[in-house]
Write a protein that holds these residues in place. Sequence first.
Motif, PDB file in Angstrom:
ATOM      1  N   LYS A 223      50.314  30.215 -36.499  1.00 15.96           N
ATOM      2  CA  LYS A 223      49.758  29.072 -37.369  1.00 15.96           C
ATOM      3  C   LYS A 223      48.303  29.439 -38.187  1.00 15.96           C
ATOM      4  O   LYS A 223      48.264  29.003 -39.153  1.00 15.96           O
ATOM      5  CB  LYS A 223      49.597  27.867 -36.123  1.00 15.96           C
ATOM      6  N   ALA A 224      47.466  30.153 -37.369  1.00 15.30           N
ATOM      7  CA  ALA A 224      46.105  30.401 -38.196  1.00 15.30           C
ATOM      8  C   ALA A 224      46.316  31.236 -39.036  1.00 15.30           C
ATOM      9  O   ALA A 224      45.632  31.387 -39.870  1.00 15.30           O
ATOM     10  CB  ALA A 224      45.018  30.708 -36.844  1.00 15.30           C
ATOM     11  N   GLY A 225      47.333  32.122 -39.007  1.00 18.87           N
ATOM     12  CA  GLY A 225      47.148  33.489 -39.820  1.00 18.87           C
ATOM     13  C   GLY A 225      46.007  34.190 -40.041  1.00 18.87           C
ATOM     14  O   GLY A 225      45.429  34.549 -38.897  1.00 18.87           O
ATOM     15  N   SER A 226      45.602  34.618 -41.210  1.00 19.62           N
ATOM     16  CA  SER A 226      44.507  35.574 -40.969  1.00 19.62           C
ATOM     17  C   SER A 226      42.995  34.922 -40.382  1.00 19.62           C
ATOM     18  O   SER A 226      42.243  35.396 -40.512  1.00 19.62           O
ATOM     19  CB  SER A 226      44.359  35.899 -42.529  1.00 19.62           C
ATOM     20  N   ALA A 227      43.232  33.523 -40.424  1.00 19.64           N
ATOM     21  CA  ALA A 227      41.896  33.034 -39.885  1.00 19.64           C
ATOM     22  C   ALA A 227      41.828  33.006 -38.391  1.00 19.64           C
ATOM     23  O   ALA A 227      40.993  32.274 -37.833  1.00 19.64           O
ATOM     24  CB  ALA A 227      41.853  31.328 -40.232  1.00 19.64           C
TER      25      ALA A 227
ATOM     26  N   HIS B  85      40.078  27.626 -21.862  1.00 20.33           N
ATOM     27  CA  HIS B  85      41.240  26.718 -21.544  1.00 20.33           C
ATOM     28  C   HIS B  85      42.588  27.724 -21.653  1.00 20.33           C
ATOM     29  O   HIS B  85      42.521  28.607 -22.552  1.00 20.33           O
ATOM     30  CB  HIS B  85      41.442  25.429 -22.009  1.00 20.33           C
ATOM     31  N   SER B  86      43.796  27.000 -21.244  1.00 25.65           N
ATOM     32  CA  SER B  86      45.089  27.732 -21.547  1.00 25.65           C
ATOM     33  C   SER B  86      45.452  27.567 -23.129  1.00 25.65           C
ATOM     34  O   SER B  86      44.826  26.423 -23.453  1.00 25.65           O
ATOM     35  CB  SER B  86      46.239  27.192 -20.784  1.00 25.65           C
ATOM     36  N   PHE B  87      46.054  28.549 -23.639  1.00 22.35           N
ATOM     37  CA  PHE B  87      46.481  28.512 -25.126  1.00 22.35           C
ATOM     38  C   PHE B  87      47.215  27.346 -25.170  1.00 22.35           C
ATOM     39  O   PHE B  87      47.467  26.701 -26.438  1.00 22.35           O
ATOM     40  CB  PHE B  87      47.110  29.902 -25.472  1.00 22.35           C
ATOM     41  N   GLN B  88      48.164  26.886 -24.356  1.00 25.14           N
ATOM     42  CA  GLN B  88      48.963  25.557 -24.305  1.00 25.14           C
ATOM     43  C   GLN B  88      48.027  24.593 -24.407  1.00 25.14           C
ATOM     44  O   GLN B  88      48.283  23.828 -25.628  1.00 25.14           O
ATOM     45  CB  GLN B  88      49.908  25.446 -23.263  1.00 25.14           C
ATOM     46  N   HIS B  89      47.020  24.221 -23.819  1.00 21.57           N
ATOM     47  CA  HIS B  89      46.351  23.204 -23.785  1.00 21.57           C
ATOM     48  C   HIS B  89      45.561  23.050 -25.262  1.00 21.57           C
ATOM     49  O   HIS B  89      45.573  22.050 -25.703  1.00 21.57           O
ATOM     50  CB  HIS B  89      45.283  23.385 -22.808  1.00 21.57           C
TER      51      HIS B  89
ATOM     52  N   ALA C 125      46.031  20.325 -28.020  1.00 20.59           N
ATOM     53  CA  ALA C 125      44.527  19.500 -28.551  1.00 20.59           C
ATOM     54  C   ALA C 125      44.309  19.701 -30.077  1.00 20.59           C
ATOM     55  O   ALA C 125      43.905  18.827 -30.660  1.00 20.59           O
ATOM     56  CB  ALA C 125      43.428  20.033 -27.610  1.00 20.59           C
ATOM     57  N   ARG C 126      44.491  20.952 -30.513  1.00 19.60           N
ATOM     58  CA  ARG C 126      44.384  21.212 -31.693  1.00 19.60           C
ATOM     59  C   ARG C 126      45.356  20.720 -32.884  1.00 19.60           C
ATOM     60  O   ARG C 126      45.081  20.081 -33.960  1.00 19.60           O
ATOM     61  CB  ARG C 126      44.566  22.789 -32.206  1.00 19.60           C
TER      62      ARG C 126
ATOM     63  N   SER D  50      39.371  22.710 -30.457  1.00 18.61           N
ATOM     64  CA  SER D  50      39.770  21.712 -29.740  1.00 18.61           C
ATOM     65  C   SER D  50      39.285  20.677 -29.027  1.00 18.61           C
ATOM     66  O   SER D  50      39.798  19.436 -28.831  1.00 18.61           O
ATOM     67  CB  SER D  50      41.071  22.454 -28.811  1.00 18.61           C
ATOM     68  N   CYS D  51      38.315  20.800 -28.558  1.00 18.58           N
ATOM     69  CA  CYS D  51      37.414  19.781 -27.909  1.00 18.58           C
ATOM     70  C   CYS D  51      36.493  18.994 -28.687  1.00 18.58           C
ATOM     71  O   CYS D  51      35.368  18.478 -28.320  1.00 18.58           O
ATOM     72  CB  CYS D  51      36.563  20.382 -26.525  1.00 18.58           C
TER      73      CYS D  51
END
Length: 471
Positions: A85-89, A114-118, A122-123, A444-445
């Motif tokens: 999703k983030a690609g080059s970013a 945090h876990s990548f799932q979390h 959140a994002r 995410s937070c």
Amino acid sequence: MSRLLRRVWGSVVARSPSASLYNDAAAEWQPGQGGPFDRLSPDIIYSIFKLLPAHDLVAASLVCKAWFSIISSSDALWHDLLVTKAGSAWPLVLFAETSLRALPPFITCEDGLHSFQHIYGARQQLPCSVIIDGGSGYCKYGWSNFDRPSGRFPTFLAYGNIENPMYNSLMDFFTTIYERLAAKPSLQPVVISTPICHYDETEVATAARRNLRHVTHKVLFSMGVKAICAVDQAVLALIAAKQTSGIVVNIGFQLTSVVPIRHGKIMRNAGVEVIGQGALQLTAHLCELMQQNGISFDNITIVKALKERLCYVAQDYDAELSRNTEATCILNNQGEFKLSHERFMACEIMFQPYLGGLRTMSLQQAVALCIEHCVQITDDVDIPWFNTIVLAGGSSSLPGLGERLKKELRKMLPHQISQNLTVISPTNGAELAWSGAKLLSNVSCFEETWCIKKKEFIKHGQKILDAKACS
Ligand SMILES: Nc1ncnc2c1ncn2[C@@H]1O[C@H](COP(=O)(O)OP(=O)(O)OP(=O)(O)O)[C@@H](O)[C@H]1O
């Protein structure tokens, strides 16, 4: 589905056993829960999941305990989704989700990432924020889901000194931006850059800084904004350069500030150095040089455009004087302009201010002084947090600036310090603080930790502003 399975078989057969990314999940695999899919090994199931988009993964996790276990315990799946999703970013996202979460006073996650799932979840739910970088010369504003600001206008023409604003002029300023964005204040958080002003540690400066924060929050909350994140312009520029410690050299509209920052906090005890020249003086000096050399122009806007298109910083000023540096550019409706030595002479006043009749410190002197102060206040010199210098502000995009600064600093500083210096030059310095704000608003937070809500402000007033002030 059969095509999908053929692809999966292909990748499973091609993969070495040691490359397994789902060991934890496979350990929890309990056959007998997935119906006809039981005939497939967890290996294959996992490979199928890797091909699914996030919303299908969430749906699949509801099918049975086994699938839930694979999907929720395999961070690699969510990591891959985030990367895609983030690609080059992606490097920026990773920096934001690790380093920015750990900045005081915003520490949210003491036990690490945090876990990548979390994080993914959140994002996904983050609201789009409004971003306002109200520079003393130019205001840049826009949305956090866009790569660049949606608009800009000359602050100094419309609002005068935005660094010492009155309630009414600030209200007018923010209302104009919300109107231009067609944004309803109550619908999203806003990230604002606070100007690098009132920089020293005196009582007067501290009170002026607090007052500016207070008035800004009061105005925005009275407009109905739901949450505000206010961060110093220099800190935002540092963040955009993927750093949380270093020295930001912000070449502003009329002033240049050299700001030491450690773990996201401005080190006022080391001192912020300020030089009385900025973009305006560079334009004015080019204007003078063009007049002296008989190059005619209608107005100062043309000179500013020529500065942005043709000017650069010489690496060796004297040697450059004996070179042919002629270059032309065509400006819309204004015809062709030819500049020669003016191209680098205009910028030289940053390094030799007296050439422009200025009685200020040079850029290299100010940075060297700042580094010296940083050394003095640092107990553990083995952790040279001030080694990275980030150039910010529109004029920092001048070609050759970073290299020249590094060269001058090498001459001035002890080898032990200068050998490890890094100077980061941005591609678009004018938008650096805006980009830092965008990065921050997508953590995410973000809303729960970096923002101040209206209720909190009403209840705690200045106390909450002081507690969450990161500079
Ligand atoms: N590529 C470029 N080369 C040289 N100068 C540039 C370039 N791009 C922008 N500038 C100059 O940068 C100046 C505006 O800088 P910037 O937008 O950073 O100011 P600001 O944020 O208002 O300043 P402050 O930090 O004082 O608030 C303008 O004078 C513009 O000419």
